[in-house]
Design an enzyme around this catalytic site. Structure first.
Site, mmCIF file in Angstrom:
data_model
loop_
_atom_site.group_PDB
_atom_site.id
_atom_site.type_symbol
_atom_site.label_atom_id
_atom_site.label_comp_id
_atom_site.label_asym_id
_atom_site.label_seq_id
_atom_site.Cartn_x
_atom_site.Cartn_y
_atom_site.Cartn_z
ATOM 1 C CD GLU A 1 -2.286 1.280 2.886
ATOM 2 O OE1 GLU A 1 -2.502 2.392 3.399
ATOM 3 O OE2 GLU A 1 -2.559 0.214 3.453
ATOM 4 C CE LYS B 1 -6.279 2.163 8.137
ATOM 5 N NZ LYS B 1 -5.792 3.278 7.288
#
Length: 218
Positions: free
Chosen positions: A52, A141
């Protein structure tokens, strides 16, 4: 969209397959394009499959483009700190496959889906979690993990569908990773304990080894 009808497009499937191979997400906040490939290759060498690049990094889309061009196709590259719907189009154009949000803005989630991206929405309460799933997020998340200890993850896992990945992010390290695993976490976002702006590939390789070993031992 309901929690029983989650995104199952190609990007979502690819990310889930990568997560199944290795549940460790490398968050490269602050990485410059000049270092992107060497650091990413060090991570792949150690078994990482998910990378990421937060959008508040220097030229993040360029880093995503470089990684996508040079890394194996089964390594999933995405963007973090995605705050606006328009950013989803930019990430898709750069070759990203998924977006990670610090929040659960339905407009951003829906834009990710529109552009064929898998989406991990940032949530801190069950109400936010179910709202994000209903908006189309396919992963959650749990952020910040410092405020969501393993006992909370265990409680969430009792009510969140088993098919939905739960990824604690924030404060995850090799010492507490196994506690979250045992509580039902599906994966982990690894930030400054893995990479800090300015770190070279050798430093990241060493830290990646420690995380990978902690996962294997857990």
């Amino acid at each position: 969209m309901t929690t029983q009808d989650q995104t199952t497009g190609p990007a979502s499937c690819a990310v889930r397959e990568a997560l199944a191979r290795c549940p460790l997400v490398a968050i490269l906040r602050g990485i410059p394009p000049a270092d992107a490939l060497s650091v990413a290759q060090a991570l792949v060498e150690k078994g990482f499959t998910l990378i990421e690049v937060p959008l508040n990094s220097p030229a993040p889309l360029r880093s995503i483009e470089i990684m996508r061009r040079h890394l194996p196709a089964d390594i999933c590259i995405g963007a973090g700190t995605v705050l606006s719907p328009g950013s989803c189009a930019d990430v898709a154009q750069a070759g990203g496959q998924w977006v990670v949000m610090p929040h659960s803005d339905a407009a951003v989630i829906q834009a990710a889906t529109t552009h064929g991206l898998s989406c991990a929405a940032g949530v801190a309460t069950p109400s936010e979690a179910f709202a994000a799933l209903n908006a189309g997020a396919d992963m959650l998340k749990l952020f910040p993990a410092e405020m969501l200890p393993p006992s909370v993850v265990k409680a969430w896992r009792a009510v969140i569908p088993a098919s939905v990945p739960l990824l604690p992010v924030g404060g995850i390290n090799p010492q507490n990773l196994s506690d979250y695993m045992n509580a039902g976490a599906s994966g982990f976002g690894l930030g400054s304990a893995l990479y800090r702006a300015g770190d070279n590939a050798d430093i990241v390789r060493q830290r990646a080894s420690a995380f990978f070993q902690a996962w294997r031992d857990g």
